[in-house]
Write a protein that holds these residues in place. Structure first.
Motif, mmCIF file in Angstrom:
data_model
loop_
_atom_site.group_PDB
_atom_site.id
_atom_site.type_symbol
_atom_site.label_atom_id
_atom_site.label_comp_id
_atom_site.label_asym_id
_atom_site.label_seq_id
_atom_site.Cartn_x
_atom_site.Cartn_y
_atom_site.Cartn_z
ATOM 1 N N SER A 1 -50.997 -26.328 21.170
ATOM 2 C CA SER A 1 -50.337 -27.460 20.937
ATOM 3 C C SER A 1 -50.140 -28.272 22.416
ATOM 4 O O SER A 1 -49.375 -29.212 22.466
ATOM 5 N N ASP A 2 -50.763 -27.797 23.384
ATOM 6 C CA ASP A 2 -50.858 -28.525 24.674
ATOM 7 C C ASP A 2 -51.597 -29.754 24.645
ATOM 8 O O ASP A 2 -52.611 -29.728 23.769
ATOM 9 N N GLU B 1 -73.411 -36.178 24.794
ATOM 10 C CA GLU B 1 -72.395 -36.835 23.901
ATOM 11 C C GLU B 1 -71.613 -35.563 23.263
ATOM 12 O O GLU B 1 -72.185 -34.575 22.964
ATOM 13 N N ILE B 2 -70.372 -35.627 22.712
ATOM 14 C CA ILE B 2 -69.732 -34.996 22.337
ATOM 15 C C ILE B 2 -68.676 -35.603 20.864
ATOM 16 O O ILE B 2 -68.451 -36.725 21.036
ATOM 17 N N VAL B 3 -68.531 -34.913 20.016
ATOM 18 C CA VAL B 3 -67.491 -35.258 18.988
ATOM 19 C C VAL B 3 -66.061 -34.389 19.059
ATOM 20 O O VAL B 3 -66.427 -33.179 19.071
ATOM 21 N N ILE B 4 -64.992 -35.075 18.981
ATOM 22 C CA ILE B 4 -63.792 -34.358 18.881
ATOM 23 C C ILE B 4 -63.034 -34.453 17.617
ATOM 24 O O ILE B 4 -62.857 -35.686 17.279
ATOM 25 N N ASP B 5 -63.028 -33.324 16.685
ATOM 26 C CA ASP B 5 -62.731 -33.581 15.653
ATOM 27 C C ASP B 5 -60.948 -33.523 15.848
ATOM 28 O O ASP B 5 -60.903 -32.133 15.924
ATOM 29 N N GLY C 1 -58.713 -33.329 12.902
ATOM 30 C CA GLY C 1 -58.067 -33.236 11.745
ATOM 31 C C GLY C 1 -58.823 -34.266 10.790
ATOM 32 O O GLY C 1 -60.011 -34.345 10.385
ATOM 33 N N LEU C 2 -57.927 -35.491 10.482
ATOM 34 C CA LEU C 2 -58.539 -36.476 9.733
ATOM 35 C C LEU C 2 -59.173 -37.520 10.356
ATOM 36 O O LEU C 2 -59.487 -38.697 9.900
ATOM 37 N N ASP C 3 -59.260 -37.417 11.572
ATOM 38 C CA ASP C 3 -59.854 -38.357 12.490
ATOM 39 C C ASP C 3 -61.081 -37.687 13.470
ATOM 40 O O ASP C 3 -60.856 -36.527 13.662
ATOM 41 N N PHE C 4 -61.542 -38.544 14.373
ATOM 42 C CA PHE C 4 -62.264 -37.819 15.489
ATOM 43 C C PHE C 4 -62.899 -39.057 16.509
ATOM 44 O O PHE C 4 -62.297 -40.246 16.312
ATOM 45 N N ALA C 5 -63.363 -38.562 17.507
ATOM 46 C CA ALA C 5 -63.530 -39.366 18.571
ATOM 47 C C ALA C 5 -65.067 -39.184 19.138
ATOM 48 O O ALA C 5 -65.393 -37.711 19.257
ATOM 49 N N HIS C 6 -65.829 -39.999 19.483
ATOM 50 C CA HIS C 6 -67.172 -39.531 19.712
ATOM 51 C C HIS C 6 -67.261 -40.159 21.333
ATOM 52 O O HIS C 6 -67.066 -41.382 21.512
ATOM 53 N N LEU C 7 -67.570 -39.379 22.330
ATOM 54 C CA LEU C 7 -67.555 -39.717 23.472
ATOM 55 C C LEU C 7 -69.052 -39.620 24.125
ATOM 56 O O LEU C 7 -69.685 -38.644 23.886
ATOM 57 N N ARG C 8 -69.259 -40.642 24.900
ATOM 58 C CA ARG C 8 -70.458 -40.614 25.470
ATOM 59 C C ARG C 8 -70.051 -40.538 27.069
ATOM 60 O O ARG C 8 -69.092 -40.157 27.665
ATOM 61 N N PRO C 9 -71.098 -40.471 27.824
ATOM 62 C CA PRO C 9 -71.043 -39.842 29.332
ATOM 63 C C PRO C 9 -70.336 -40.832 30.165
ATOM 64 O O PRO C 9 -70.064 -41.799 29.786
ATOM 65 N N LEU C 10 -69.269 -40.178 30.682
ATOM 66 C CA LEU C 10 -68.379 -40.782 31.602
ATOM 67 C C LEU C 10 -66.849 -41.495 30.693
ATOM 68 O O LEU C 10 -66.209 -42.275 31.134
ATOM 69 N N ALA D 1 -63.558 -40.562 28.151
ATOM 70 C CA ALA D 1 -62.467 -39.524 28.056
ATOM 71 C C ALA D 1 -61.667 -39.748 27.004
ATOM 72 O O ALA D 1 -61.578 -40.990 26.435
ATOM 73 N N PHE D 2 -61.077 -38.836 26.452
ATOM 74 C CA PHE D 2 -60.005 -38.646 25.484
ATOM 75 C C PHE D 2 -59.079 -37.643 25.433
ATOM 76 O O PHE D 2 -59.313 -36.437 25.902
ATOM 77 N N THR D 3 -57.882 -37.942 25.278
ATOM 78 C CA THR D 3 -56.707 -36.906 25.182
ATOM 79 C C THR D 3 -56.272 -36.406 23.552
ATOM 80 O O THR D 3 -56.211 -37.144 22.926
ATOM 81 N N VAL D 4 -56.194 -35.022 23.741
ATOM 82 C CA VAL D 4 -55.939 -34.539 22.341
ATOM 83 C C VAL D 4 -54.543 -33.750 22.651
ATOM 84 O O VAL D 4 -54.474 -33.307 23.613
#
Length: 96
Positions: free
Chosen positions: A39-40, A50-54, A56-65, A67-70
């Protein structure tokens, strides 16, 4: 003073912990999807490929440089692109 090239070190050792007081910072050599329970609050900075952060019902697609907070449980996956020969992604993970 010479710095540390995080991408090179991560590729050779599979990860590189960076000591900072109060937070945990590490590089992740991501070759397969990784499920993260908890839960942190965690911030990811994509360093290579590149990465994809799943989340639940949404996702974030990150390219180099980028950032995304979860907050909470999630799954991060490397993305294979036609530009890169490798599907390995290097990610900086910052958590408390």
């Amino acid at each position: 003073m010479k710095g540390t090239h995080l991408v090179r070190v991560s590729k050779s050792s599979g990860g590189f912990p960076i000591p900072l007081q109060g937070v945990h910072v590490a590089t992740i050599c991501l070759e397969a999807p990784l499920e993260v329970e908890g839960s942190d609050e965690v911030m990811y900075v994509c360093l290579e490929n590149e990465i994809v952060i799943d989340i639940g019902l949404d996702f974030a697609h990150l390219r180099p440089l980028e950032a995304f907070t979860v907050l909470g449980a999630h799954k991060i996956s490397p993305v294979s692109t036609s530009k890169s020969a490798s599907s390995t992604s290097i990610v900086l993970r910052v958590s408390r």
